[in-house]
Write a protein that holds these residues in place. Structure first.
Motif: not given
Length: 878
Positions: A587-589, A594-600, A616-619
């Motif tokens: 995710i950091e990479k 502007q962030g990451v949308i995760v589908i699980y 971590i400082d990631v949306k």
């Protein structure tokens, strides 16, 4: 014995002091004292000749106290009290009347809660008596505080009545011709109280064996007790004075009291004290259990905290801010809307109040005051820091010169930032408004001096960043040395402006920024100017299996040509900790800012993502598409059923339930009966008809435990089972149970309280929040069991003892915490009043002992007499 002339003079004093009379006629004196008018006139004229009275030229003639001897509100001892003309006015009038009562001052009972100022009030009564010649200037004022002897009744008797019952050396003997003040007199034991009451009756103090006595009729007794102890003494004492609690006094008086206490601290410390109005507002809105005394101690502690910062610089003022107080006082600001408009307007005049060290005075101060004496020290400190960072001399000189220019231009940028682009109302809910004001002024100044326009996100971001620093406790370096050097050399003006901003934070918020944080502030200014590409969110598939997520990623990127989809294949054999670390690194990479949308799909992935989001400082936003879970469920049904349409229908039902968010995991009530569905169904209809909670009710008529367990587990896939209601307790999965008897033994109006596990008699508190708190805090108590048993026990207490809602809630919390404490194996807390309480309230002790047996049996605990005495004190409000 006093002469007639002295009696007339005392009567005139009493009337003028207690009734605020401008003067008194001869006729009034003669009528009240039952004397001949001509005699009274002669005595009054003698008093005029003696200079003790003056008379007017009016008709009728009025006799008054001369100005220099008239203890009016301008020079009376009581004017030292905050509220002497307000909440304490009636108390003072009674005190004056008691002191000036003809022939002998009256004994007085002072009733107040702890910390309301009884000692100060008693001593001012004594001072007032001296001023008015009731006592000589050398008259004694003796104080005994019974609380100091709470652990030794013998020592208290020795101090009060004399060692070995010596009537000539005791407290009463030391107070002859003056005042004996006995504080917390209600803490005396029965024998000691009896001796005091006998003295009040006869004026004599008898030895314990009654063989000796001593006359102490010339001693004025001032007794202080709690409001609950008044009934012990008020039948023997003619005057009872009640002092109000701090919370019951007007807001203006509380403000005056706070200002007075800070003034005292300024004189004691020999320093000017600046206090932020934010701190004063918090003090005004905080309820202090020990009233004025606790307020005084909190102010002393805050001033001491602030004094430590300047102890090595005798010329420095003390700056007190909200952070110098404990957390409970900071919470007071949540009620700022409760401030009276007049007080609020006074406090909004300035950011600080300044308290003078040389005189008892204070005034609003300039919150933006800059201490010029610190200028060179700040420059020298900055120079040393930059040198330690390895910055060359020419760069340092450039920075320092720019910084000095900012120092002298600082007042030019203290103007309002444009609020139109910023929703400050929303921001102020999470950020201290002082920070908003400082950031607004800072950016407005930078706009003029740096010639830059700042977007609203810079304003919001900087406000949130500074707000986090108020509570941040980070010891590691957040910016590398190379980056610090690079920023200072490439952007000296931005760095100098940020240094100036750090100075403001230090002096106004007591927030000192290290150089790393100053650099971060500079980066807000720099990034706004560089206008870099802000990037876009990206998509991440996380699915169980080998290649499942990767295949979806490839298809998504091939069809969209966006190349912004990524994947992580969660192999079944991998350890959770390893998987979480790999997902975190990924995710950091892939984050573009502007962030990451995760589908699980299922399992512990949600928990892993939530944990990563905190670290971590990631949306991160996530969506559950449970395709794998649906497939597993269909495959399981296919192995058990031969009818394809049945499997298809059940699978659709499950998918529909998952898609209906409003029904997913909503609370339900399950009604139970052993045989047939009739009883459970009737109970369902009754709850649906009379309950206003809106919870779905599902009837089950299953007697076999295994089948019932299977059905309950199936229901829990979709719902949260709030409670079982029925004819028997299945004791499954820790779900609480309510018997059908309790439902029908109480009125329909009480149904919802029963379903929410509230005591039936209660109606003023949300017990669901209380149980939620118990679930978070308790380690050993079964909260479902508590829900089933404790409300009934509390209702049984309510039948025997009428209790207020506060008592009811207090007893509820006390019993729950008592069970947790005993299960935890903690030592029993000794109740010093145990023997006295149990001896006086024998019936209550026996009934309480009986009511607690159910708790003892259910939780396998033993509740001893110390705890029972405490419970009786709650019930009886002792």
């Amino acid at each position: 014995m006093k002469t007639t002339k002295e009696l007339v003079y005392e009567f005139v004093q009493k009337e003028i002091y207690t009734k605020n009379e401008e003067g008194i006629e001869t006729k009034t004196v003669a009528d009240v004292l039952d004397m001949q008018r001509s005699n009274v006139s002669a005595l009054l004229n003698d008093l005029v000749k003696d200079g003790l009275l003056i008379k007017t030229n009016t008709r009728p003639v009025l006799y008054k106290l001369p100005h220099e001897n008239n203890n009016t509100e301008e020079n009376s001892a009581f004017t030292k009290l905050v509220g002497h003309d307000g909440s304490l006015k009636n108390a003072i009038q009674l005190a004056k009347a008691a002191v000036l009562y003809p022939r002998k001052s009256l004994n007085v009972l002072l009733a107040s809660k702890n910390g309301c100022g009884t000692t100060s009030f008693a001593y001012l009564m004594f001072q007032f008596a001296v001023e008015n010649r009731v006592f000589d200037e050398e008259a004694p004022f003796v104080k005994i505080n019974c609380r100091h002897y709470a652990k030794s009744i013998t020592m208290l008797s020795d101090e009060l009545f004399g060692k070995d019952d010596d009537l000539e050396t005791n407290s009463f003997a030391r107070a002859r011709g003056g005042v004996l003040f006995i504080d917390n007199v209600d803490m005396l034991d029965a024998k000691q109280q009896s001796r005091i009451l006998e003295l009040l009756d006869t004026g004599k103090l008898f030895s314990e064996d009654k063989s000796r006595s001593a006359d102490f009729s010339d001693v004025v007794l001032l007794l202080a007790c709690s409001p609950q102890g008044v009934s012990l003494f008020n039948r023997k004492i003619p005057v009872t004075i009640e002092l109000p609690e701090l919370k019951d006094r007007p807001m203006s008086e509380r403000l005056e009291l706070i200002n007075h206490l800070f003034t005292i601290e300024a004189m004691n410390s020999d320093c000017f004290i600046e206090v932020t109005t934010e701190a004063i507002k918090a003090l005004l809105l905080t309820e202090f259990a020990f009233n004025v005394k606790e307020l005084l101690l909190e102010i002393k502690a805050a001033c001491a905290n602030a004094y430590v910062r300047v102890v090595n610089d005798k010329e420095e003022d003390i700056h007190v801010c909200l952070n110098d107080f404990k957390g409970d006082i900071k919470k007071g600001l949540l009620n700022v809307k409760d401030l009276e408009p007049i007080v609020l307007s006074i406090l909004n005049i300035s950011d600080v109040m300044i308290y003078d060290k040389t005189a008892q005075s204070y005034k609003p101060g300039d919150g933006d005051k800059y201490h010029e004496d610190d200028l060179y020290a700040e420059i020298r400190k900055q120079y040393d820091e930059l040198t330690d960072r390895g910055i060359n001399s020419s760069s340092i000189e450039n920075v320092i010169n720019t910084h000095i220019q900012f120092l002298f231009k600082k007042y030019r940028y203290f103007h309002d930032f444009n609020n139109n682009a910023n929703d400050l109302d929303q921001l102020s809910k999470i950020v201290d408004h002082r920070i908003i004001r400082l950031v607004r002024k800072f950016l407005e100044g930078c706009k003029k001096d740096l010639g830059k326009e700042f977007k609203s996100n810079v304003f919001y971001g900087l406000c949130l960043h500074v707000n986090s620093l108020m509570t941040l406790n980070s010891s590691h370096q957040r910016v590398k040395n190379e980056q610090i050097v690079n920023i200072i050399q490439k952007y000296p003006q931005e760095y100098a402006a940020s240094t100036q901003f750090a100075d403001l934070l230090k002096h106004q918020l007591n927030l000192e920024l290290p150089i790393e944080e100053v650099i971060i502030v500079s980066m807000f200014l720099i990034e706004s100017d560089e206008n870099e590409n802000e990037g876009n969110p990206v998509l991440l598939y996380i699915l169980h299996g080998n290649g499942t997520a990767s295949s979806l990623r490839d298809v998504t990127n091939a069809l969209t040509q966006c190349n912004n989809a990524y994947s992580y294949d969660l192999k079944l054999e991998i350890e959770t900790q390893q998987a979480m670390q790999e997902i975190k690194t990924l995710i950091e990479k892939i984050d573009k800012g502007q962030g990451v949308i995760v589908i699980y799909d299922m399992g512990s992935i949600k928990t892993m993502i939530e944990t990563i989001a905190e670290e971590i400082d990631v949306k991160i936003r996530y969506m559950n598409i449970p395709i794998t879970l649906v497939g597993i469920d269909i495959a399981r049904k296919c192995s058990m059923e031969s009818d394809i349409d049945y499997v298809y229908h059940m699978a659709n039902l499950e998918i529909n339930k998952m898609s209906r968010n409003e029904e997913k995991h909503s609370d339900i009530v399950v009604t139970l009966c052993h045989t047939g569905e009739g009883g459970a169904l009737q109970l369902k209809r009754y709850i649906n008809q009379y309950s206003k909670l809106g919870m779905k009710v599902i009837p089950l008529a299953i007697s076999e435990r295994d089948k019932l367990l299977k059905e309950v587990i199936e229901l829990q896939r979709t719902y949260r089972i709030h409670t079982f209601v029925g004819t028997y307790d299945p004791k499954l999965l820790g779900i609480p149970f309510i018997s059908i008897g309790k439902i029908f033994e109480n009125s329909r109006e009480d149904l919802d309280r029963i379903l929410m596990f509230e005591p039936v008699k209660s109606n003023a508190i949300d017990y669901s929040e209380v149980y939620k708190y118990f679930e978070e805090q308790f380690k050993y108590v079964s909260v479902p069991k508590l829900k089933t048993i404790l409300p009934d026990v509390l209702d049984e207490f309510g039948v025997l003892y009428p209790m207020s809602e506060d008592q009811r809630v207090g007893l509820f919390m006390h019993l729950a915490c008592l069970i947790e404490r005993l299960l935890d194996g903690n030592a029993v807390v000794e109740n010093s009043e145990k023997s006295k309480i149990i001896g006086v309230f024998k019936d209550e002790y026996n009934s309480t002992r009986k009511l607690l047996r159910r708790l003892e049996k259910s939780f396998n605990i033993i509740i001893d007499d110390n705890e029972i005495a405490t419970i009786i004190m709650i019930i009886k409000k002792i």
